[in-house]
Scaffold this motif. Structure first.
Motif, PDB file in Angstrom:
ATOM      1  N   LEU A  51       0.837  -1.191   0.000  1.00  0.00           N
ATOM      2  CA  LEU A  51       0.000   0.000   0.000  1.00  0.00           C
ATOM      3  C   LEU A  51       0.878   1.249   0.000  1.00  0.00           C
ATOM      4  O   LEU A  51       1.992   1.241   0.538  1.00  0.00           O
ATOM      5  N   PRO A  52       0.412   2.357  -0.572  1.00  0.00           N
ATOM      6  CA  PRO A  52       1.210   3.581  -0.615  1.00  0.00           C
ATOM      7  C   PRO A  52       1.507   4.082   0.792  1.00  0.00           C
ATOM      8  O   PRO A  52       0.640   4.056   1.674  1.00  0.00           O
ATOM      9  N   LEU A 222     -20.802   6.790  -3.887  1.00  0.00           N
ATOM     10  CA  LEU A 222     -19.494   6.768  -3.250  1.00  0.00           C
ATOM     11  C   LEU A 222     -18.543   5.940  -4.102  1.00  0.00           C
ATOM     12  O   LEU A 222     -18.892   4.827  -4.516  1.00  0.00           O
ATOM     13  N   PRO A 223     -17.349   6.447  -4.424  1.00  0.00           N
ATOM     14  CA  PRO A 223     -16.383   5.615  -5.167  1.00  0.00           C
ATOM     15  C   PRO A 223     -16.132   4.311  -4.427  1.00  0.00           C
ATOM     16  O   PRO A 223     -15.747   4.326  -3.245  1.00  0.00           O
ATOM     17  N   ILE A 274      -5.818  -1.938  -4.347  1.00  0.00           N
ATOM     18  CA  ILE A 274      -6.189  -0.913  -3.372  1.00  0.00           C
ATOM     19  C   ILE A 274      -5.346   0.341  -3.568  1.00  0.00           C
ATOM     20  O   ILE A 274      -5.852   1.469  -3.500  1.00  0.00           O
ATOM     21  N   ALA A 275      -4.041   0.159  -3.838  1.00  0.00           N
ATOM     22  CA  ALA A 275      -3.158   1.310  -4.039  1.00  0.00           C
ATOM     23  C   ALA A 275      -3.625   2.152  -5.219  1.00  0.00           C
ATOM     24  O   ALA A 275      -3.678   3.393  -5.140  1.00  0.00           O
ATOM     25  N   ASP A 276      -3.944   1.513  -6.338  1.00  0.00           N
ATOM     26  CA  ASP A 276      -4.451   2.244  -7.499  1.00  0.00           C
ATOM     27  C   ASP A 276      -5.714   3.016  -7.148  1.00  0.00           C
ATOM     28  O   ASP A 276      -5.909   4.161  -7.574  1.00  0.00           O
ATOM     29  N   LEU A 279      -4.925   6.033  -4.905  1.00  0.00           N
ATOM     30  CA  LEU A 279      -4.230   7.092  -5.622  1.00  0.00           C
ATOM     31  C   LEU A 279      -4.995   7.594  -6.831  1.00  0.00           C
ATOM     32  O   LEU A 279      -4.484   8.404  -7.609  1.00  0.00           O
ATOM     33  N   ASP A 280      -6.202   7.036  -7.034  1.00  0.00           N
ATOM     34  CA  ASP A 280      -7.023   7.400  -8.199  1.00  0.00           C
ATOM     35  C   ASP A 280      -6.314   7.100  -9.505  1.00  0.00           C
ATOM     36  O   ASP A 280      -6.500   7.789 -10.510  1.00  0.00           O
ATOM     37  N   ALA A 281      -5.456   6.061  -9.513  1.00  0.00           N
ATOM     38  CA  ALA A 281      -4.757   5.685 -10.741  1.00  0.00           C
ATOM     39  C   ALA A 281      -5.686   4.868 -11.606  1.00  0.00           C
ATOM     40  O   ALA A 281      -6.618   4.227 -11.126  1.00  0.00           O
TER      41      ALA A 281
END
Length: 849
Positions: A51-52, A222-223, A274-276, A279-281
């Motif tokens: 995770l970031p 909700l995103p 989850i990281a993407d 970070l909205d990637a």
């Protein structure tokens, strides 16, 4: 190292609860990670490194679990957990929060959004194999709630073993279970009150109003990211699809070869998703792969990081909105018969629009018409069972009685087995039975029936006026009739046997009216009983292994009545293990639910490991052929599927988007069989479980997919045509499971008419009937050890069944058992086609000069 902290909460009665949690105190956006049932914050350890780093990660132990207080076991429902977690968020004053919930934690994360003040604090939502959609508590949690020997929390004093067995249920691969996590869970379970709280929470684990829960989810804007393990055995993939349907704009990601706990079993893949999202990637793309399978003029497509099973589910849902039923899609080859039948179908559709409805499911009705013969029953095996509770039996008599006692008890406790067939005009029906008696049959070496011993259901009132001699007289007459009918047509044996035995019971002299009533009742109980025949395996190790895998002669040892079950039990020479071959009447039940019951039986009784198959291609694995009656045969053989499965993984990595889903085992086999001359022009039938959203059927239903794979082939570009075939097959599967396909509609329409019309159509227009319902079929039960094929009266070109494709073999490899039923030529063709596609499927995808 981050230290564990505690937050104290006081309820309205002044009871203090201490909530344990970890907080890295980073300055970034807060992320609250909520664990699943019987877990605690350690479940997130494997995924954290992916995770970031700039986010504030808070991992709490829900009250009653892990290192949080266990002082209030009566208030451990999902709503209690939700209220406690909402107070936790308020106490830490968390804002712009990302909620990540696994399993039970997913349900808590969803329910907590009903608090308007908490909802305003939440920025994003991540659900991982979330609970909440089921109205029936998963079997895993029911087991943990039970005060029985089956509950690992009560059965095992060793916490490490207990933790391992619980994790085993959640993982697709036991090899991925971390000993560190086992130790961490075991350490938490040693805390006072841990087991009691898990059991108490299991008993309170349910959302009572699922429709209202779904309605609340539909209001969310909700995103949301939904992650699911494709091989989740605790909460099925269908629940993930329901969350995806309910939450507008949500994204569904399915991880292949992953079970119920992706954060533990597949931490890298889960962490990157989850990281993407944090970070909205954009979604990750698959790495560049070799394109050697592609024709020179095409390039490997870019594959989104989506589910292999449902990677293009959004496309399919869009198709649903515009899809219109066209019954002409069922026909590939037109004739006078198909035109006539299609016109008849149109009339039935009109009657349906006018309000005419069927009394039962179309598949259930069709089984009673075309699956009445002895060869239409199917067989499932269950090897190496521990059938005794306590000391091991030391002689054949005690072994038999121990098995029959426990088997009868299991049947009594599972209502799915309380069925029998019921004879009627032109078809067989089914009916519930209220007695779960077991009839033990004894045979000599020639197959002559010697005696029947009844083991009556102890939970029911037995006979007051019939003495032991009267019961023996009924058994003697039954034995005489069965032996006289041994060589009759299998379709008529049960009917003639029941008719003659009932006639005898009416006419035998010497009984009062009341006693004769009991006599008739005894006859009915015999006709609907579970039959069992016990055998004892030889001492020689070579002969022992060969005998264990040999299919019983079920024409010789058969249930002569209408009962659902016929069991062949084989004991090892030391009476330590028993193998069960269970033959089911296909009219009352279907293969998938029965295989699930067998898996449950194996889990409840325990077993001594896996029985390895002989190496594929070895002399011990030579095909086994048995006569099934009516000039039909069954052939059972072993196939090494590893090359096929490896190719499937490669195809899924490259072309899942183009195929609108994964390359399925069934799809690959159907298309691969069409490369054989016998199957090239045939139409294949494939049974599927249906999932009718919103209809809440009283029991699971079965429907059918029909497809002619030979239409999807071009020698110059076979790969592209395979992709087209798999895409169409995936679409038909998806629509049929949802009750929206032409094949589903066809069965529903057929169920509206009298069985006589089936018989007329089958006799006068067999080729036209085959055009609509297929001339051959295939069924796969991926969890079965050996699945012996049935054959209906419709599939004139045979039927094939496939069990677990990766059963261990004696040489350390894997193989799957395949069974084909048909004429001698047909079963030879099935074997040739399967061996060719298993070994040389890659060549099928190469252009042919």
């Amino acid at each position: 190292m981050i230290e564990r902290r505690w937050l104290e909460q006081a309820d309205e009665n002044g009871v203090i609860t201490r909530i344990a949690y970890f907080d890295n105190e980073a300055a970034g956006q807060p992320v609250l990670l909520i664990h699943g049932f019987a877990e605690f914050s350690c479940t997130w350890e494997p995924v954290l490194e992916y995770l970031p780093p700039d986010f504030r990660y808070i991992r709490l132990d829900v009250k009653g679990f892990g290192y949080s207080s266990k002082n209030d076991p009566d208030r451990l429902s999902l709503f209690d957990f939700t209220r406690s977690t909402a107070d936790f968020i308020r106490s830490l004053d968390l804002k712009d929060l990302v909620l990540i919930g696994h399993s039970m934690g997913g349900a808590i994360s969803s329910l907590i959004l009903n608090y308007s003040d908490v909802r305003s604090r939440v920025d994003k939502l991540v659900l991982i194999d979330s609970a909440g959609m089921f109205e029936q508590v998963p079997a895993f949690i029911e087991t943990l709630a039970a005060m029985s020997h089956d509950n690992p929390l009560l059965r095992f004093a060793n916490e490490d073993l207990m933790a391992y067995l619980i994790m085993q249920q959640a993982y697709a691969s036991e090899m991925k279970i971390s000993q560190e996590l086992v130790g961490a869970y075991a350490e938490a379970m040693r805390l006072p009150g841990s087991r009691e709280c898990v059991i108490a929470a299991a008993r309170q684990f349910l959302i009572p109003n699922v429709p209202a829960f779904q309605q609340d989810l539909r209001k969310l804007r909700l995103p949301t990211l939904i992650i699911w393990g494709a091989q989740d055995r605790i909460i099925p993939m269908e629940d993930g699809e329901k969350f995806h349907d309910c939450i507008a704009g949500s994204r569904l990601e399915v991880l292949p070869e992953c079970g119920h706990s992706p954060q533990e079993e597949c931490p890298e893949e889960t962490g990157r998703l989850i990281a993407d999202f944090l970070l909205d990637a954009p979604p990750a793309t698959a790495p560049e792969t070799s394109t050697e399978l592609l024709p020179a003029k095409a390039a490997a497509p870019v594959v989104e990081s989506r589910s292999l099973r449902e990677r293009s589910m959004d496309q399919l849902r869009q198709l649903r909105d515009v899809y219109k039923l066209r019954m002409t899609r069922l026909v590939d080859r037109w004739s006078f018969g198909t035109i006539f039948l299609l016109g008849f179908i149109k009339v039935l559709q009109l009657l349906k629009k006018l309000g005419m409805r069927a009394e039962e499911n179309g598949w259930r009705k069709a089984t009673g018409i075309f699956l009445r013969s002895e060869y239409s029953k199917f067989v499932l095996s269950c090897f190496r069972l521990n059938y005794y509770h306590g000391s091991r039996p030391d002689n054949p008599v005690s072994a038999r009685l121990e098995l029959i006692h426990h088997l009868g008890e299991y049947i009594r406790n599972h209502s799915q087995l309380h069925w029998s067939a019921s004879p009627g005009w032109f078809r067989l029906g089914r009916r519930k039975v209220w007695f779960t008696d077991v009839a033990e049959a004894f045979y000599d070496r020639t197959g002559e029936l010697l005696w029947i011993e009844m083991h009556f259901d102890p939970g029911r009132e037995n006979f007051q006026l019939l003495d032991t001699e009267a019961v023996k007289a009924v058994m003697r007459e039954a034995v005489r009739l069965i032996n006289n009918l041994r060589r009759h047509d299998s379709k008529e044996v049960s009917r003639r046997f029941s008719t003659r035995l009932r006639r005898w019971a009416r006419k035998v002299p010497g009984y009062s009216y009341a006693a004769r009533f009991e006599l008739k009742n005894l006859v009915e109980r015999l006709l609907t009983a579970t039959f069992i025949h016990c055998e004892f395996l030889p001492d020689d190790p070579v002969a022992l292994n060969a005998r264990r895998l040999a299919t019983p002669n079920l024409r010789k040892y058969r249930n002569p009545g209408w009962g659902l079950l016929n069991v062949i039990a084989r004991f090892t020479p030391d009476f330590r293990e028993v193998d069960l071959w269970m033959q089911y009447h296909h009219v009352p039940v279907d293969g998938m639910p029965m295989q699930e019951l067998l898996a449950d039986l194996k889990h409840n009784w325990g077993n001594f490991g896996t029985l390895p198959f002989p190496p594929a291609g070895s002399p011990a694995a030579k095909p086994e052929v048995q006569y099934a009656g009516n000039r039909l045969f069954r052939c059972r053989f072993f196939v090494d599927f590893e090359p096929l499965l490896a190719l499937r993984r490669e195809l899924n990595e490259k072309y899942a988007t183009l195929m609108e889903g994964p390359a399925t085992v069934a799809g690959m086999i159907i298309w691969g069989m069409a490369q054989h001359r016998f199957f090239r022009n045939g139409k294949m039938l494939f049974p599927v479980d249906t999932d009718l959203e919103g209809r809440n059927p009283a029991e699971r239903e079965l429907s059918l997919v029909f497809i002619r794979a030979g239409r999807y082939f071009d020698r110059n570009n076979p790969l592209s045509w395979f992709i087209n075939f798999q895409k169409e097959f995936n679409r038909r599967l998806w629509r049929t499971r949802r009750g929206e396909s032409e094949s589903y509609e066809l069965l529903e329409l057929y169920s509206m008419i009298h069985p006589l019309f089936y018989q007329i159509g089958h006799r006068l227009m067999p080729e036209a009937m085959s055009e609509f319902v297929g001339s051959m079929g295939i069924s796969i039960l991926r969890d079965s050890e050996i699945f012996i094929s049935p054959l209906s009266d419709l599939q004139i070109n045979g039927f094939m069944t496939i069990s677990n494709l990766t059963q261990p073999t004696e040489d350390g490899k894997t193989a799957g058992a395949v069974c084909a039923c048909g004429t001698r030529d047909q079963i030879r063709f099935y074997r040739e086609a399967m061996e060719n596609l298993a070994a040389g499927y890659r060549s099928f995808l190469q252009p042919r000069v």
